[in-house]
Each structure stands twice: as structure tokens, then as C-alpha cells.
Design a protein around this motif. Structure first.
Motif, PDB file in Angstrom:
ATOM      1  N   ARG A  45       0.958  -1.404   0.110  1.00 38.71           N
ATOM      2  CA  ARG A  45       0.170   0.090  -0.132  1.00 38.71           C
ATOM      3  C   ARG A  45       0.873   1.357  -0.081  1.00 38.71           C
ATOM      4  O   ARG A  45       1.955   1.155   0.195  1.00 38.71           O
ATOM      5  N   ARG A  46       0.379   2.159  -0.289  1.00 41.10           N
ATOM      6  CA  ARG A  46       0.974   3.494  -0.410  1.00 41.10           C
ATOM      7  C   ARG A  46       0.522   4.602   0.590  1.00 41.10           C
ATOM      8  O   ARG A  46      -0.767   4.871   0.555  1.00 41.10           O
ATOM      9  N   VAL A  47       1.527   5.106   1.328  1.00 40.69           N
ATOM     10  CA  VAL A  47       0.948   6.146   2.511  1.00 40.69           C
ATOM     11  C   VAL A  47       1.632   7.472   2.257  1.00 40.69           C
ATOM     12  O   VAL A  47       2.784   7.511   2.212  1.00 40.69           O
ATOM     13  N   CYS A  48       0.882   8.316   1.984  1.00 41.85           N
ATOM     14  CA  CYS A  48       1.405   9.917   1.494  1.00 41.85           C
ATOM     15  C   CYS A  48       1.157  10.772   2.826  1.00 41.85           C
ATOM     16  O   CYS A  48       0.141  10.885   3.349  1.00 41.85           O
ATOM     17  N   TYR A  49       2.320  11.640   2.746  1.00 41.29           N
ATOM     18  CA  TYR A  49       2.256  12.650   3.873  1.00 41.29           C
ATOM     19  C   TYR A  49       2.175  14.028   3.162  1.00 41.29           C
ATOM     20  O   TYR A  49       3.477  14.224   2.335  1.00 41.29           O
ATOM     21  N   VAL A  50       1.362  14.573   3.033  1.00 41.05           N
ATOM     22  CA  VAL A  50       1.230  16.066   2.023  1.00 41.05           C
ATOM     23  C   VAL A  50       1.153  17.384   2.945  1.00 41.05           C
ATOM     24  O   VAL A  50       0.291  17.479   3.810  1.00 41.05           O
ATOM     25  N   VAL A  51       1.628  18.558   2.386  1.00 42.26           N
ATOM     26  CA  VAL A  51       1.582  19.690   2.891  1.00 42.26           C
ATOM     27  C   VAL A  51       0.998  20.561   1.912  1.00 42.26           C
ATOM     28  O   VAL A  51       1.522  20.524   0.629  1.00 42.26           O
ATOM     29  N   ALA A  52      -0.353  20.650   2.140  1.00 39.43           N
ATOM     30  CA  ALA A  52      -1.110  21.618   0.959  1.00 39.43           C
ATOM     31  C   ALA A  52      -0.609  22.974   1.043  1.00 39.43           C
ATOM     32  O   ALA A  52      -0.432  23.677   1.855  1.00 39.43           O
ATOM     33  N   LYS A  53      -0.831  23.546  -0.236  1.00 40.66           N
ATOM     34  CA  LYS A  53      -0.260  25.166  -0.266  1.00 40.66           C
ATOM     35  C   LYS A  53      -1.639  25.970   0.544  1.00 40.66           C
ATOM     36  O   LYS A  53      -2.883  25.280   0.439  1.00 40.66           O
ATOM     37  N   GLU A  54      -1.428  27.066   0.776  1.00 34.19           N
ATOM     38  CA  GLU A  54      -2.678  27.983   1.687  1.00 34.19           C
ATOM     39  C   GLU A  54      -3.723  28.024   0.580  1.00 34.19           C
ATOM     40  O   GLU A  54      -3.347  28.380  -0.614  1.00 34.19           O
ATOM     41  N   GLY A  55      -4.945  27.612   1.224  1.00 34.40           N
ATOM     42  CA  GLY A  55      -6.172  27.938   0.228  1.00 34.40           C
ATOM     43  C   GLY A  55      -6.266  26.803  -0.864  1.00 34.40           C
ATOM     44  O   GLY A  55      -7.258  26.721  -1.347  1.00 34.40           O
ATOM     45  N   ALA A  56      -5.437  25.930  -0.588  1.00 33.69           N
ATOM     46  CA  ALA A  56      -5.492  24.549  -1.747  1.00 33.69           C
ATOM     47  C   ALA A  56      -6.824  23.739  -1.290  1.00 33.69           C
ATOM     48  O   ALA A  56      -7.176  23.775  -0.106  1.00 33.69           O
ATOM     49  N   ASP A  57      -7.519  23.036  -2.387  1.00 34.60           N
ATOM     50  CA  ASP A  57      -8.677  22.386  -2.013  1.00 34.60           C
ATOM     51  C   ASP A  57      -7.853  20.911  -1.810  1.00 34.60           C
ATOM     52  O   ASP A  57      -7.673  20.026  -2.629  1.00 34.60           O
ATOM     53  N   ARG A  58      -8.192  20.625  -0.534  1.00 32.62           N
ATOM     54  CA  ARG A  58      -7.463  19.277  -0.024  1.00 32.62           C
ATOM     55  C   ARG A  58      -8.296  18.277  -0.733  1.00 32.62           C
ATOM     56  O   ARG A  58      -7.399  17.141  -1.010  1.00 32.62           O
ATOM     57  N   ALA A  59      -9.545  18.019  -0.739  1.00 36.83           N
ATOM     58  CA  ALA A  59     -10.252  17.096  -1.187  1.00 36.83           C
ATOM     59  C   ALA A  59      -9.566  16.653  -2.763  1.00 36.83           C
ATOM     60  O   ALA A  59      -9.606  15.593  -3.103  1.00 36.83           O
TER      61      ALA A  59
END
Ligand code: NDP
Length: 327
Positions: free
Chosen positions: A199-213
């Protein structure tokens, strides 16, 4: 001194690991590091080690016994492998599996032309895992071999995440699926695709205001990289990314499950659990550098792989010592 004189080509993760690995070997001496960048732009503080531009490597033909090539497989090694094999004994960690036969041919031709010895595709996979797959298959011809990777950080998949719109940073870990591992270890010999094993497990930093979904959706449906896998996406902060995910751990295992006769199940397992993938890979490269040096002294020119190198060549100890202590 009669130390083996070593050079490094390319100063990245693997290059840095190689500096450390050579320090653990009293029969070896690091002479110089060659780079395509301006040498003075790299802050390397190693006493008695020269840092030079790659274009001056030729002048070191008689001063270096083995060159350890630490460039990337995608574009660096296809060029640097054959180029250096003509002038030096070399070691590299070329890992584009599908293209290994072509790469072997190019390096073989160059090494033979120069009377040098080049061991290609050294590391843990390809490398130590390959040796273990071969041995297990030769010993248990009737059976199946399974390779599981991880838990480990995959550079390629991490790069893919970072290309997704709205992503500021991120990493991806490949994780073996426990249930699949258990089925294999029980000797069931299941048929499993790569996606059924990991399986693949990701840790992500979103840019400010980005649509996480949307980010999560874009990652999970990315063809080749994630679409065929069970993928988990976790959002974290820049600080957490730095604090918890800046090491490069990896590992995995090779399992062969087979039958010797009609009844008896036999399981062979080899596993690695690594805090630092590049530092460990570099340690493997350095042991094989010793082998390349010795094979060349015996007149065995041309390209080789881990399959062609007898284990005794890797050790700094004499054959007599090895027979007494390790047999
Ligand atoms: P890096 O991207 O860290 O380094 C690759 C090259 O890029 C370096 O040799 C260096 O060349 C250049 N480079 C590095 N950092 C920078 C920078 N900041 N700016 C500009 N250029 C830079 O790759 P790794 O060392 O992590 O990995 C190298 C290869 O190792 C991988 O491609 C993979 O094929 C292989 N590998 C194999 C394994 C195995 O088991 N067989 C396991 C792990 C890795 P230069 O100094 O000339 O600029």
C-alpha cells in the motif's frame, strides 16, 4: 600505502553515503570527488580529499583504482557509466530494471576496450536482493519468489506527489500489506500483483487555500503511481514534514517458498531494515569496489553484475581467515 584508492563521481545522497562507507574500511582511501557543478560551490570538508570538476577525471587514471559512480539511473548513468568504464574500474547502482541488459552491453564494450572491470547495478535492489532471488530459485526450483519493499520512502512517488496542483511538499512510503506477507510466509504460494502486496501512504503539505479533497483525489487516481494501489493521504504541516520525514528509510524482504520433494515445504527469507537507504546502498557499493579492484588484477575485464562476483572478493580478509572464522 597499499590501500585501494577510490574516487566518487557525483555528490548527492549516494555520494555522501559513500564518503561515510569508505571511512569504515581501513583498506581503502578516498582520493577525490568529481562533480558536474562548480567544485567550490559544494561545502565538503574532508581533509586530504580533492573536490574536482568531472572534466578533470581523466588526469586521475593512474591515481585512482576504482571509481564509484553515484549519479542517478534515469539520465546520469547511461552517459557516465560507459564514459568512465573506459578509463577506470567502476561500480554503479543502475536500477532501471527493464534497461539493465542494454546498459550492461554499453558498459561491457567500454570496459573491455580499456581493459577495466565494471560491476553494474550494485546496491540492495538490484543487488543483494538479486543474489538472494537467484540462490533461492537455484536451491528450490519448484516454488515461488516474492519481493516486498518497505516500509520505505520512495523517491519517485514522492516526486509525483509534489507535482500535483496545490501541493507544497510531501513524501510517500511504500508499505507491505501484512496479510499478503503472512500468506506468503505460510507457504500458500498465492498469486499477487504489486498492488496486492503493497500500500502507499502519503504525507502531504497543502499550499494555503488549496482544495484538499481535490489533492487527495488527484493523488489517488494518478495512473501508474497510485491508481492500482490502496493509497492513504494524510495532510501535515511543513514543520511536521521536516521533523518526521526527512530521513530516507527503506528495506524489504525476499521470500522463496517451495518444496524440496513432494511434501516438505521450505521457506527462505532475506530481509533488510534500513534507517538510511542511500547510506546502506553506498556500503554495498564500497564492498563491491574491493571486488572490482581484485577482479581487474586477475585480468577479468568487462562488465559484471552481482551474479558474477564470488562472495570472498567482497571481504577485506584473506581466504584463509574466512575459512577459519566464517565457514
Ligand atoms: P541524487 O539526486 O541525490 O544525486 C544524483 C546526482 O545529482 C548526483 O550525483 C549529483 O551529481 C547531482 N546532484 C545531487 N544533489 C544536487 C543538487 N542539490 N543540485 C544539483 N545537482 C545535484 O540521487 P541519489 O544519490 O539519492 O540516488 C542516485 C541513484 O542511486 C538513484 O538514481 C538510484 O538509481 C540509485 N539507487 C540504487 C539502489 C539500489 O539498491 N540499487 C538504492 C538506492 C538508490 P553532480 O555532483 O555531478 O552534480
Amino acid at each position: 600505502s597499499d590501500q585501494i584508492k577510490v574516487g566518487i563521481v557525483g555528490y548527492g545522497n549516494l555520494g555522501r553515503g559513500t564518503i561515510e562507507a569508505i571511512k569504515k574500511c581501513s583498506d581503502m582511501k578516498l582520493v577525490a570527488i568529481f562533480t558536474r557543478r562548480a567544485p567550490e560551490s559544494l561545502s565538503i570538508n574532508e581533509p586530504n580529499v580533492e573536490v574536482l570538476h568531472i572534466s578533470s577525471a581523466e588526469e586521475y587514471k593512474d591515481k585512482i583504482d576504482v571509481m564509484i559512480l553515484c549519479g542517478g539511473s534515469a539520465t546520469d548513468l547511461p552517459e557516465q557509466g560507459p564514459y568512465f568504464a573506459r578509463m577506470f574500474n567502476t561500480i554503479d547502482s543502475y536500477d532501471t530494471h527493464a534497461k539493465i541488459p542494454d546498459y550492461f552491453g554499453m558498459v561491457d564494450e567500454a570496459a573491455k576496450a580499456g581493459g577495466k572491470t565494471s560491476i553494474i547495478s550494485v546496491g540492495w535492489d538490484p543487488g543483494l536482493f538479486s543474489v538472494n532471488r537467484l540462490m533461492a530459485e537455484a536451491i528450490l526450483p519448484s516454488g515461488e519468489t516474492y519481493t516486498f519493499w518497505g516500509k520505505g520512502l520512495s523517491q519517485g512517488h514522492s516526486d509525483a506527489i509534489r507535482r500535483v496542483e496545490g501541493v507544497a511538499g510531501g513524501v510517500q512510503y511504500t508499505v507491505p500489506i501484512e496479510e499478503a506477507v503472512e500468506r506468503v510466509k505460510s507457504g500458500e504460494n498465492p498469486e499477487l500483483t504489486t498492488g496486492e502486496k503493497h500500500r502507499r501512504v502519503c504525507y502531504v503539505v497543502a499550499k494555503e487555500g488549496a482544495d484538499r479533497a481535490k489533492i487527495e483525489q488527484d493523488i489517488k487516481t494518478m495512473p501508474n503511481y497510485f491508481a492500482d494501489y490502496e493509497t492513504e493521504v494524510n495532510f501535515i504541516t511543513t514543520e511536521e514534514l521536516k521533523e518526521n520525514h526527512s530521513k530516507l528509510p527503506h528495506g524489504g524482504f525476499v521470500i522463496r517458498s517451495g518444496k524440496s520433494g513432494e511434501e516438505n515445504k521450505q521457506i527462505i527469507e532475506y530481509s533488510l531494515n534500513l534507517d538510511s537507504n542511500p547510506e546502506f546502498t553506498a556500503s554495498v557499493l564500497v564492498a563491491y569496489a574491493r571486488a572490482a579492484y581484485r577482479l581487474n588484477k586477475e585480468g577479468q575485464a568487462g562488465a559484471k553484475t552481482v551474479f558474477d562476483v564470488a562472495p570472498g572478493y567482497l571481504s577485506p580478509r584473506s581466504a584463509e581467515d574466512l575459512r577459519r572464522d566464517l565457514l
